[in-house]
Design a protein around this motif. Sequence first.
Motif, PDB file in Angstrom:
ATOM      1  N   LEU A 156     -11.132   5.814 -14.184  1.00  0.00           N
ATOM      2  CA  LEU A 156     -10.621   7.044 -14.795  1.00  0.00           C
ATOM      3  C   LEU A 156     -10.426   6.907 -16.311  1.00  0.00           C
ATOM      4  O   LEU A 156     -10.780   7.812 -17.062  1.00  0.00           O
ATOM      5  CB  LEU A 156      -9.282   7.417 -14.139  1.00  0.00           C
ATOM      6  CG  LEU A 156      -8.667   8.749 -14.554  1.00  0.00           C
ATOM      7  CD1 LEU A 156      -9.506   9.913 -14.035  1.00  0.00           C
ATOM      8  CD2 LEU A 156      -7.243   8.869 -14.011  1.00  0.00           C
ATOM      9  N   VAL A 157      -9.892   5.768 -16.757  1.00  0.00           N
ATOM     10  CA  VAL A 157      -9.502   5.691 -18.170  1.00  0.00           C
ATOM     11  C   VAL A 157     -10.456   4.885 -19.052  1.00  0.00           C
ATOM     12  O   VAL A 157     -10.319   4.907 -20.268  1.00  0.00           O
ATOM     13  CB  VAL A 157      -8.058   5.142 -18.340  1.00  0.00           C
ATOM     14  CG1 VAL A 157      -7.076   6.014 -17.618  1.00  0.00           C
ATOM     15  CG2 VAL A 157      -7.942   3.705 -17.891  1.00  0.00           C
ATOM     16  N   HIS A 205     -16.349  16.489 -10.330  1.00  0.00           N
ATOM     17  CA  HIS A 205     -17.076  15.604 -11.239  1.00  0.00           C
ATOM     18  C   HIS A 205     -18.584  15.741 -11.035  1.00  0.00           C
ATOM     19  O   HIS A 205     -19.348  15.761 -11.990  1.00  0.00           O
ATOM     20  CB  HIS A 205     -16.639  14.149 -11.026  1.00  0.00           C
ATOM     21  CG  HIS A 205     -15.295  13.841 -11.601  1.00  0.00           C
ATOM     22  ND1 HIS A 205     -14.121  14.147 -10.953  1.00  0.00           N
ATOM     23  CD2 HIS A 205     -14.930  13.276 -12.781  1.00  0.00           C
ATOM     24  CE1 HIS A 205     -13.103  13.776 -11.703  1.00  0.00           C
ATOM     25  NE2 HIS A 205     -13.552  13.243 -12.818  1.00  0.00           N
ATOM     26  N   ASP A 219      -8.605  15.264 -15.207  1.00  0.00           N
ATOM     27  CA  ASP A 219      -9.792  14.612 -15.752  1.00  0.00           C
ATOM     28  C   ASP A 219     -10.960  15.599 -15.807  1.00  0.00           C
ATOM     29  O   ASP A 219     -11.716  15.630 -16.779  1.00  0.00           O
ATOM     30  CB  ASP A 219     -10.145  13.399 -14.880  1.00  0.00           C
ATOM     31  CG  ASP A 219     -11.186  12.496 -15.528  1.00  0.00           C
ATOM     32  OD1 ASP A 219     -11.005  12.155 -16.712  1.00  0.00           O
ATOM     33  OD2 ASP A 219     -12.178  12.146 -14.865  1.00  0.00           O
ATOM     34  N   ASP A 243     -10.555  17.814 -18.782  1.00  0.00           N
ATOM     35  CA  ASP A 243     -10.937  17.130 -20.025  1.00  0.00           C
ATOM     36  C   ASP A 243     -12.454  17.027 -20.165  1.00  0.00           C
ATOM     37  O   ASP A 243     -13.001  17.237 -21.248  1.00  0.00           O
ATOM     38  CB  ASP A 243     -10.325  15.722 -20.066  1.00  0.00           C
ATOM     39  CG  ASP A 243      -8.850  15.768 -20.388  1.00  0.00           C
ATOM     40  OD1 ASP A 243      -8.380  16.806 -20.899  1.00  0.00           O
ATOM     41  OD2 ASP A 243      -8.153  14.773 -20.124  1.00  0.00           O
ATOM     42  N   LYS A 279     -13.529  14.692 -23.347  1.00  0.00           N
ATOM     43  CA  LYS A 279     -13.710  13.314 -22.896  1.00  0.00           C
ATOM     44  C   LYS A 279     -15.214  13.053 -22.839  1.00  0.00           C
ATOM     45  O   LYS A 279     -15.964  13.900 -22.348  1.00  0.00           O
ATOM     46  CB  LYS A 279     -13.090  13.160 -21.508  1.00  0.00           C
ATOM     47  CG  LYS A 279     -13.006  11.752 -21.005  1.00  0.00           C
ATOM     48  CD  LYS A 279     -12.210  11.703 -19.715  1.00  0.00           C
ATOM     49  CE  LYS A 279     -12.075  10.267 -19.259  1.00  0.00           C
ATOM     50  NZ  LYS A 279     -11.278  10.165 -18.047  1.00  0.00           N
TER      51      LYS A 279
END
Lengths: 57, 157
Positions: free
Chosen positions: A22-23, B32, B147, B150, B156
């Motif tokens: 995730l990061v 995703h 996420d 983003d 991201k």
Amino acid sequence: MRSHLLHMMLYSVIVSIFLAVLVRQDTRSRIRLGLTLWAAMVGGALALAYLMYPFPN
Amino acid sequence: MSPELDQRSDSQRIPKTLLAIVAGWILPGLGHVMLGRVRRGLLFAGLLVGAYGLGLAHDGRLALRDERQPFLSTLQVIANAGIGPADMLARLFVYGELVYSLPRGIQGGAKNEHSETFRERTRSALSIYGTAYVWTAGLMNLLLLFDIWDIGMARKP
């Protein structure tokens, strides 16, 4: 599976992989972060258990 | 690029991103995949479905809102609901109906079909493990929705 230790290790594997992917964006830093997180979770839990051992239930 | 153009491209991204967020809630990882992060989505799907399946197999608690602890029990229900419709299916299977709270008036010793099922699962020796897996899977999917936002809004790489 009834082993607390095995569950803790498996749980740590799942959470470490999840957070690392995730990061972090590249494979190398994902592996580094994943291993660090896994070691911190398992090692931290074992260290805490060792420290608590002298205390009564 | 002028701020007006930035604003316009942001507003163009929003519908697709929101759609991906809904898809990601319905099936972990699908959001995703919809945004082109196929490998990442499949990995997340495997992790979350695996964790949730492990949790259910180990008698993980499907939280019920309790009037005696409204704040904490509501957070637990939210953590459960994070995994999407799978939580609803699990509730139908475990409780026999789509139930999210203990009936009014159910106190410590009082019995009710749902509270008994809930307590029975809690008493299981495996429940402590199962609950950790189930709740974590829900929370991880909630994180994934941020996420997706983003990624969809190009914040991201």
